[in-house]
Scaffold this active site. Structure first.
Site, PDB file in Angstrom:
ATOM      1  N   GLY A 230       0.842  -1.186   0.000  1.00 55.45           N
ATOM      2  CA  GLY A 230       0.000   0.000   0.000  1.00 55.45           C
ATOM      3  C   GLY A 230       0.874   1.230   0.000  1.00 55.45           C
TER       4      GLY A 230
ATOM      5  CB  CYS B 267       5.372  -4.152   0.113  1.00 57.06           C
ATOM      6  SG  CYS B 267       6.223  -2.637  -0.275  1.00 57.06           S
ATOM      7  CE1 TYR B 268       1.371   1.098   5.643  1.00 57.47           C
ATOM      8  CE2 TYR B 268      -0.411  -0.499   5.450  1.00 57.47           C
ATOM      9  CZ  TYR B 268       0.132   0.626   6.053  1.00 57.47           C
ATOM     10  OH  TYR B 268      -0.542   1.270   7.052  1.00 57.47           O
TER      11      TYR B 268
ATOM     12  CG  HIS C 279       5.481  -5.887  -4.613  1.00 58.34           C
ATOM     13  ND1 HIS C 279       4.225  -5.712  -4.073  1.00 58.34           N
ATOM     14  CD2 HIS C 279       6.145  -4.738  -4.380  1.00 58.34           C
ATOM     15  CE1 HIS C 279       4.137  -4.508  -3.535  1.00 58.34           C
ATOM     16  NE2 HIS C 279       5.296  -3.899  -3.702  1.00 58.34           N
TER      17      HIS C 279
ATOM     18  CD  GLU D  85       2.489  -8.639  -5.256  1.00 58.31           C
ATOM     19  OE1 GLU D  85       3.301  -9.357  -4.649  1.00 58.31           O
ATOM     20  OE2 GLU D  85       2.227  -7.473  -4.906  1.00 58.31           O
TER      21      GLU D  85
ATOM     22  CG  ASP E 210     -18.703  -9.531 -17.715  1.00 56.94           C
ATOM     23  OD1 ASP E 210     -17.966 -10.340 -18.299  1.00 56.94           O
ATOM     24  OD2 ASP E 210     -18.430  -8.331 -17.589  1.00 56.94           O
TER      25      ASP E 210
ATOM     26  CE  LYS F 290     -15.282  -9.606 -20.503  1.00 60.64           C
ATOM     27  NZ  LYS F 290     -16.342  -8.679 -20.072  1.00 60.64           N
TER      28      LYS F 290
END
Ligand code: XMP
Length: 510
Positions: free
Chosen positions: A56, A83-84, A169, A171, A226, A366
Site C-alpha cells: 500500500g 511490503c506495506y 512483491h 506477485e 459477464d 474476465k
C-alpha cells in the site's frame, strides 16, 4: 461467495492487490480480496486458511495509516505481509520502521538467510521487485530475519506462530521466483490446491442454493460474457426460479437482439425479451452530453426492468455480472474514488429496487470468467465476444442519437467486426468497435464533391480493461476495412484509426 478453502487478501491500497489474489487462484486456491478494515467477525466466518496483507502507499506512522484489526493474528491461520503488509506486522509487533535514505524501487537482488518454510527451495540469491520508501530497522519481538539486501538489512521476517513478512512483491512477473514463495505460503497454510473453475462452479452453485432458498431471482441479461456466465451459474443452481430479462434498448449492434434471443430461449432459466427501442430513442432525442445519455439510459432501464419485475412478482434477488475490475474502478480501499465514468452496471438497479444482490463473479477477472463459462457450458460464441458497454451504441455516437446515425454506425461496426473475425484477429483483441464522429468532412466520390460523416475505428489489447493499448492491425487490412466502409455505408466518406492508449485516453470515446 464462500468457498471451502480460501486465502483472504486484505487490501491496503496497492496497485498489485488484485494480482496477489489472482496468483493464489492460479496456484489452485480460491482467494478473495477484502478491505483492510473488514470486521473480524466477517473474517472469522470465512475461516480462511491464510491471510495475506497487501502492499500500500501509506506509511505505518502516518496519522491515519490503514491498520487491520489486530485479532487477525489470532485467527489461527498463517499471515503473510507483503511490503506495506510487512511494515504493518512489524509495527503491530513492536518492530521499528523508518523512512529510508535510499528508496528502493524496481529490481533488487536479495540474499536468503533462512531457507526454511516460506523461502524453501529458492536459490541463495534471487531477483525481486521492490517498491518501498520505508523499511524495517528493528525486528519485532520473537521474529527472525529470513533475507536481506544491501539497502534493506531486514527484507523478510518470520516468527514461530506462522506470521511472515517480505519487503518485496512476489506477485509481479519481475520477481521470477515469486510464485514459488506464494506456493510455499499456500503449503504452509495447509491448502490442498484444488481450486479450479469446476470447483468454483460447484461451490458457487451450492452457495446460491443456500442463499436463495425458494425465493425468486431476476437478472438483466445483456448477452455479454459477464451477465451470461452469471445467469448460467444461477440458472444451474435454481433453474426456473430465475428469470432473465433481455432489453433491446435500440442501442444494440446490428442483428444483436435476434442473435441473443436465439441463445437463451432454451436455457435452464425463464427468458423474457423486451423491445423498448422506441422508449429509449424517444428519451435520447436531442441529447448530446455523454453523462446525460448514460443517466437517461440508466433510468429508463430501471423503469423497464421494474415493470417486468412487477409482472413476475415477489422477487427478492437480483443477479449482476459484476467483475473485479468493475468493483475497483468504482471503489477504493477508503471508499468511493473519483468517478471517471458512471458505469451503471455497478449500483443503480439494486438501490432503486430494494433487491438483494447476487454477484457470483465479483472476485474474478474476465479471463477467469471465460474459463468458468466454458466449464458451465456457455456457448463459445458468447464467451469470445468483446465487452460491450451497458449504454451501448449511445456512447459510440458522439453528438445526437438519431435512427439514421445509428444505422450508419451499425453498418460500419458490422463490417469492422466481420473483417476482424474473417482475418482471425478478433480473438486477439480485447475490444474493437466503430465510433461515429459529430463532424463532417469533404471528400470526392466519382466526380462529385461530398460532405459526409467520419467513422473512427478503435481496437485495443488489454488484460482487464483497466489499462489498454491500441491494437496493431496490419495496414493492408485496415485499408481494406476503410475501403469497404466508405464504399458500402452510405453517408461515410472518411475512416480514421484511433492510436491512443488507456491511460491517458479511455477505451470508449464518451
Ligand atoms: P473505458 O472507456 O472506461 O472502458 O476505458 C472500460 C471498459 O468499460 C466499458 N464501459 C462501460 N460499461 N457502462 C458499462 O457497462 C458504461 O457506461 C461503460 N463505459 C465504458 C468499456 O466498453 C470497456 O470495456
Amino acid at each position: 461467495m464462500q468457498q471451502t478453502e480460501e486465502i483472504i487478501v486484505l487490501d491496503f491500497g496497492s496497485q498489485y492487490t488484485q494480482l496477489i489474489a489472482r496468483r493464489v487462484r492460479e496456484l489452485g486456491v480460491y482467494s478473495e480480496i477484502k478491505p483492510y478494515h473488514t470486521p473480524i467477525a466477517e473474517l472469522e466466518a470465512i475461516r480462511p486458511k491464510g491471510i495475506i496483507l497487501s502492499g500500500g502507499p501509506s506509511s505505518v506512522y502516518a496519522k491515519d495509516a490503514p491498520l487491520p484489526d489486530r485479532r487477525i493474528f489470532d485467527l489461527g491461520c498463517p499471515v503473510l505481509g507483503i511490503c506495506y503488509g510487512l511494515q504493518v506486522i512489524a509495527h503491530l509487533f513492536g518492530g521499528e520502521v523508518e523512512g529510508a535514505d535510499r528508496r528502493e524501487y524496481g529490481r533488487a537482488s536479495i540474499e536468503i538467510d533462512d531457507h526454511s518454510d516460506l523461502l524453501q527451495n529458492l536459490a541463495p540469491q534471487i531477483e525481486v521487485w521492490m517498491s518501498h520508501g520505508d523499511h524495517l530497522t528493528r525486528l519485532p519481538k520473537d521474529f527472525t530475519v529470513m533475507a536481506h539486501t544491501p539497502n534493506a538489512p531486514i527484507a523478510a521476517i518470520k516468527n514461530n506462530r506462522g506470521i511472515y513478512g517480505i519487503q518485496f512483491h512476489p506477485e509481479v512477473a519481475h520477481t521470477p521466483q515469486g510464485m514459488d514463495i506464494l506456493a510455499n505460503f499456500i503449503r504452509i497454510s495447509g491448502c490442498s490446491s484444488t481450486w479450479s473453475p469446476e470447483a468454483f462452479v460447484d461451490a458457487t452453485v451450492q452457495e446460491i442454493r443456500r442463499l436463495v432458498g425458494d425465493n425468486k431471482v431476476l437478472c438483466a441479461l445483456s448477452g455479454g460474457v459477464d451477465s451470461t456466465v452469471a445467469a448460467y451459474l444461477v440458472g444451474r443452481a435454481i433453474g426456473h426460479q430465475l428469470t432473465c430479462v433481455f432489453v433491446d434498448t435500440g442501442l444494440l449492434r446490428q442483428d444483436e437482439a435476434p442473435q441473443v434471443c436465439s441463445f437463451f430461449v432454451h436455457a435452464d432459466f425463464d427468458f423474457l425479451f423486451v423491445d423498448a427501442a422506441e422508449r429509449f430513442l424517444g428519451r435520447l432525442a436531442g441529447i448530446i452530453d455523454p453523462e446525460q445519455k448514460r443517466k437517461i439510459i440508466g433510468e429508463e432501464f430501471i423503469r423497464v426492468f421494474e415493470e417486468q419485475a412487477e409482472k413476475i412478482g415477489d422477487i427478492d434477488y437480483l443477479v449482476q455480472g459484476t467483475l473485479y475490475p468493475d468493483v475497483i474502478e468504482s471503489t477504493s480501499v477508503r471508499g468511493p474514488s473519483a468517478t471517471i465514468k458512471s458505469h451503471h452496471n455497478v449500483g443503480g438497479l439494486p438501490d432503486e429496487m430494494g433487491l438483494e444482490l447476487i454477484e457470483p463473479l465479483r472476485q474474478l477477472f474476465k479471463d477467469e470468467v471465460r474459463r468458468v463459462g466454458q466449464e458451465i457450458g456457455v456457448p463459445a460464441v458468447i464467451l469470445q465476444r468483446h465487452p460491450f458497454p451497458g449504454p451501448g451504441l449511445a456512447v459510440r455516437i458522439l453528438g445526437e442519437i438519431t435512427p439514421a446515425r445509428l444505422n450508419v454506425l451499425k453498418q460500419a461496426d458490422k463490417i469492422f467486426i466481420k473483417e476482424l473475425q474473417a482475418n482471425k484477429i478478433y480473438d486477439e483483441i480485447w475490444q474493437a468497435f466503430a465510433i461515429l464522429l459529430p463532424v463532417q468532412t469533404v471528400g470526392v466520390m466519382g466526380d462529385e464533391r461530398t460532405y459526409e460523416n467520419v467513422i473512427a475505428l478503435r481496437a485495443v489489447t488489454s488484460m482487464d480493461g483497466m489499462t489498454a493499448d491500441w491494437a496493431v492491425i496490419p495496414p493492408h487490412l485496415l485499408a481494406h476495412i476503410a475501403n469497404r466502409i466508405i464504399n458500402e455505408v452510405k453517408g461515410v466518406n472518411r475512416v480514421v484509426y484511433d492510436i491512443s492508449s488507456k491511460p491517458p485516453s479511455t477505451i470508449e470515446w464518451e
